[in-house]
Design a protein around this motif. Structure first.
Motif, mmCIF file in Angstrom:
data_model
loop_
_atom_site.group_PDB
_atom_site.id
_atom_site.type_symbol
_atom_site.label_atom_id
_atom_site.label_comp_id
_atom_site.label_asym_id
_atom_site.label_seq_id
_atom_site.Cartn_x
_atom_site.Cartn_y
_atom_site.Cartn_z
ATOM 1 N N SER A 141 41.152 43.597 39.552
ATOM 2 C CA SER A 141 40.266 43.082 38.503
ATOM 3 C C SER A 141 39.857 44.172 37.526
ATOM 4 O O SER A 141 39.608 43.907 36.347
ATOM 5 N N THR A 157 38.038 43.094 44.402
ATOM 6 C CA THR A 157 39.475 43.086 44.130
ATOM 7 C C THR A 157 39.811 44.152 43.093
ATOM 8 O O THR A 157 39.531 43.973 41.902
ATOM 9 N N PRO A 164 40.238 36.973 42.143
ATOM 10 C CA PRO A 164 39.752 37.711 40.969
ATOM 11 C C PRO A 164 39.034 36.879 39.906
ATOM 12 O O PRO A 164 37.977 37.310 39.420
ATOM 13 N N PRO A 168 33.157 42.878 41.780
ATOM 14 C CA PRO A 168 34.366 42.394 42.454
ATOM 15 C C PRO A 168 34.890 43.362 43.518
ATOM 16 O O PRO A 168 34.852 44.581 43.343
#
Length: 320
Positions: free
Chosen positions: A240, A237, A221, A235
């Protein structure tokens, strides 16, 4: 077995020129505009108004429209929100269309069979949507990341760009003189994502453990957040998206828009589906066809007929 790790994804949003929208009598407030342009039909009407009052096209090119429409999904687009479409039933699409079942004496044969509807209906719908904007004169026909696109952006030849964050990020490089004249809001229709990219360690690597450690670090992240802030790579992820650092990211090029919040609106609601390898081949065929319509002035109906023939050939070769 782990084959690759996601490096970024591509949730789409609508970048728009505040000055052109204001001149056309359209809202410039992000939330107000998102509500007004919540559907593709309302976007078309806004484009016609903008064209009439400013002379500018709505979009820069057909590919961005086609790709954004093609990749729309949400929880209602797939079975139970699982991301896996309903399995086709025997004879289903052909019987619903009033056609004889494949393999029967009444079957017209391979060359004239309809395309696999599970793979092509969505492509045709996206094609029709993009071509409609073209026929209405709402497309500037300027390929992304080209000198013509940069010139068109500076000279106000188009007013909006449908794209993911990484392509919007390249706008800063290609047309820096337009900084602050753009803003950002949600894209019309269902959530859309232009997929993403992955990092993998090849089997031939001399240092697989070290390479894997680097991949883990790059996709963590903190590094993904920095990539988003510096280059627009969104991102992969999800954790995040709730961080204060991410939610507070703003972009001066887009009039200080809260880009983290806007792109994550689509990312959190997007429910993609698995696509067979042949789908990418079909998609490339259609993109080539859009280029012929846009750059060469080819007739869209004639081009689509050619596309159908190419897609049949691609599907046959995939099944061999």
């Amino acid at each position: 077995m782990l084959f690759a790790m996601p490096a970024d994804i591509g949730p789409a949003a609508l970048a728009y020129r505040r000055d052109l929208f204001a001149a056309a009598g359209l809202p410039t407030d992000r939330e107000e505009l998102a509500e007004l342009l919540s559907s593709w039909e309302s976007l078309e009407q806004a484009g016609l108004q903008l064209k009439e009052r400013t002379g500018a096209a709505l979009f820069d090119n057909l590919t961005n429209v086609y790709t954004t429409y093609l990749n729309q999904y949400d929880v209602n687009s797939v079975t139970g929100g699982s991301g896996i479409p309903d399995a086709p039933q025997p004879g289903g699409a052909r019987e619903e269309a009033g056609l004889p079942a494949a393999g029967t004496a009444a079957d017209p044969g391979e060359e004239s069979r309809p395309l696999d509807t599970g793979q092509t209906d969505r492509i045709r719908e996206a094609w029709d949507t993009a071509v409609r904007f073209h026929r209405l004169g709402l497309n500037a026909g300027l390929p992304s990341q080209s000198p013509a696109w940069a010139e068109g952006a500076v000279n106000k030849r188009f007013a909006a760009v449908l794209a993911p964050s990484w392509l919007h990020g390249l706008m800063k490089k290609n047309a820096p003189a337009t900084a602050g004249q753009w803003d950002l809001t949600r894209a019309p229709g269902k959530p859309s994502s232009w997929m993403g990219s992955f990092l993998a360690v090849p089997a031939s690597s001399r240092y697989p453990q070290e390479a894997y450690a680097l991949v883990r670090w790059l996709t963590a992240p903190p590094q993904q957040l920095e990539g988003f802030k510096s280059g627009g790579s969104f991102p992969s992820t999800p954790e995040s998206y709730a961080s204060t650092a991410f939610l507070e990211v703003r972009d001066a090029f887009f009039n200080g828009a809260p880009v983290g919040q806007i792109y994550s609106h689509a990312a959190l609601r997007y429910k993609g589906e698995y696509e067979e390898a042949v789908f990418a081949r079909l998609d490339r065929i259609v993109r080539d066809g859009l280029h012929r319509v846009e750059a060469e002035g080819a007739d869209p109906d004639a081009v689509w007929h050619s596309i159908e023939e190419q897609m049949r050939a691609a599907q046959r070769s995939e099944g061999e």
